[in-house]
Design an enzyme around this catalytic site. Structure first.
Site, PDB file in Angstrom:
ATOM      1  CG  HIS A  70      -5.193 -12.641 -78.363  1.00 20.22           C
ATOM      2  ND1 HIS A  70      -5.583 -13.669 -77.552  1.00 20.22           N
ATOM      3  CD2 HIS A  70      -5.892 -11.550 -77.945  1.00 20.22           C
ATOM      4  CE1 HIS A  70      -6.459 -13.231 -76.667  1.00 20.22           C
ATOM      5  NE2 HIS A  70      -6.672 -11.947 -76.890  1.00 20.22           N
ATOM      6  CB  THR A 118     -10.885 -15.847 -91.472  1.00 17.07           C
ATOM      7  OG1 THR A 118     -11.325 -16.052 -92.820  1.00 17.07           O
ATOM      8  CG2 THR A 118     -11.772 -16.626 -90.511  1.00 17.07           C
ATOM      9  CE  LYS A 119      -8.607 -16.328 -96.607  1.00 19.15           C
ATOM     10  NZ  LYS A 119      -8.769 -17.100 -97.819  1.00 19.15           N
TER      11      LYS A 119
END
Length: 155
Positions: A70, A118-119
Site C-alpha cells: 500500500h 515497482t513492476k
C-alpha cells in the site's frame, strides 16, 4: 524458529521450518494478511500490508528488505492505493531492497541488494537498480536458502 525480538501485528500465517531473525516487523493492518510459506528465512525485514503479502516456499528475505502492499496515505482526500504482493518459490530478496504494491515476483528469481521493484518480475530472472530492471536469467539454477545450485534435469 524466532531469534530475538520481532514485531507481529495482525493476521500472519507462517509455514513449517521458517526462521525469522531479530528486528523483523510483520504488520498486517485492517483486513490485511501476511502468508509465509515453508522453509523461509527472514532477517530484520519489514513487511506491511493492508490487503495481502504472500511469500512462497524456500524464499530468503534478506536484512533490511521492505515489502509493502500500500501507499500508506492517500492524497487529495482519496484513500491510499493498495494492491497485493506475491513472492514466488525459491526467491531471494536482497539486502535493503524494496518490493512495492502490486508486484508479483516469479519463481526462482533474485532481487539484487538495494533494488526498488515497482513492476512484476518474470520467473527465472535477476533484477536490480532503481527502478529494478532485468540483469540476467537464473535459468538452470535454483535458489535454496543458503545457496544457489544447478537445477537437476528431472526437477
Amino acid at each position: 524458529m524466532i531469534t530475538g525480538r520481532i514485531v507481529v501485528i495482525g493476521k500472519v500465517n507462517v509455514g513449517d521450518n521458517v526462521m525469522i531473525e531479530s528486528g523483523t516487523r510483520l504488520i498486517a493492518l485492517g483486513n490485511g494478511v501476511i502468508k509465509i510459506g515453508n522453509h523461509v528465512y527472514m532477517a530484520s525485514a519489514s513487511l506491511s500490508c493492508t490487503r495481502s503479502i504472500e511469500i512462497g516456499n524456500n524464499a530468503v528475505i534478506s536484512p533490511g528488505a521492505a515489502i509493502i502492499d500500500h501507499d500508506g496515505y492517500g492524497i487529495d482526500g482519496k484513500p491510499a492505493l493498495e494492491k497485493p504482493v506475491k513472492i514466488g518459490n525459491h526467491v531471494w530478496v536482497g539486502f535493503r531492497s524494496t518490493v512495492l504494491k502490486g508486484v508479483t515476483i516469479g519463481d526462482n528469481s533474485i532481487i539484487a541488494a538495494g533494488a526498488v521493484v515497482t513492476k512484476d518480475v518474470e520467473p527465472n530472472t535477476i533484477v536490480g537498480g532503481n527502478p529494478a530492471k532485468k540483469i540476467r536469467s537464473t535459468e538452470g539454477y535454483t535458489i535454496i536458502p543458503g545457496r544457489i545450485v544447478p537445477t537437476p534435469k528431472n526437477w
